[in-house]
Design a protein around this motif. Structure first.
Motif: not given
Length: 139
Positions: A7-13, A15-18, A46-54, A68-73
């Protein structure tokens, strides 16, 4: 099943999620392990990355990110007779800050922010908290 959302919500922001779900188990082997998970990796990741370029003039070129990343057992082996051997579930968090100008980019990253002790899929201990710097030259 795997799914990814970018998701590219606004210019510079952005989100990548999986998310991935894995339902693998043994069949037609022997009664001791049929229907049980063996060395197949975690059932859920599960993975999630959020980035913002001012974008503001005063901070233009500066960016921050976290995720971050999450792995179940993850079962290494399961047996009705002998029990189970597995890698415990875990969450690992990371962060980065960088500055980008015309021909250069410098960034500083922290992996495993909480210094979590966790194990990889080959039953090897993963890296503790680590810091890294990156300098890129754009030609």
């Amino acid at each position: 099943m795997e799914t990814e959302l970018i998701v590219n919500m606004v210019k510079g922001f952005n989100i990548i999620a999986g998310y991935a779900y894995n339902k693998a188990y043994s069949i037609n082997t022997n009664a001791d392990i049929d229907g049980l998970r063996q060395w197949t990796g975690p059932a859920q990741t599960v993975n999630l990355w959020v980035n913002y370029a001012f974008q503001a003039t005063a901070l233009q070129g500066f960016s921050i990110g976290a995720g971050g990343n999450y792995n179940s057992k993850a079962y290494i082996s399961q047996s009705r007779q002998y029990g189970e051997f597995h890698i415990p579930e875990y969450v690992v968090m990371n962060a980065v800050a960088g500055y980008d100008i015309k021909r250069f980019r410098i960034s500083f990253k922290v992996d495993n922010l909480t210094n979590k002790l966790y194990w990889g899929s080959y039953v090897n201990q993963m890296m503790p908290r680590r810091f890294s710097a990156n300098l890129a030259v754009k030609l």
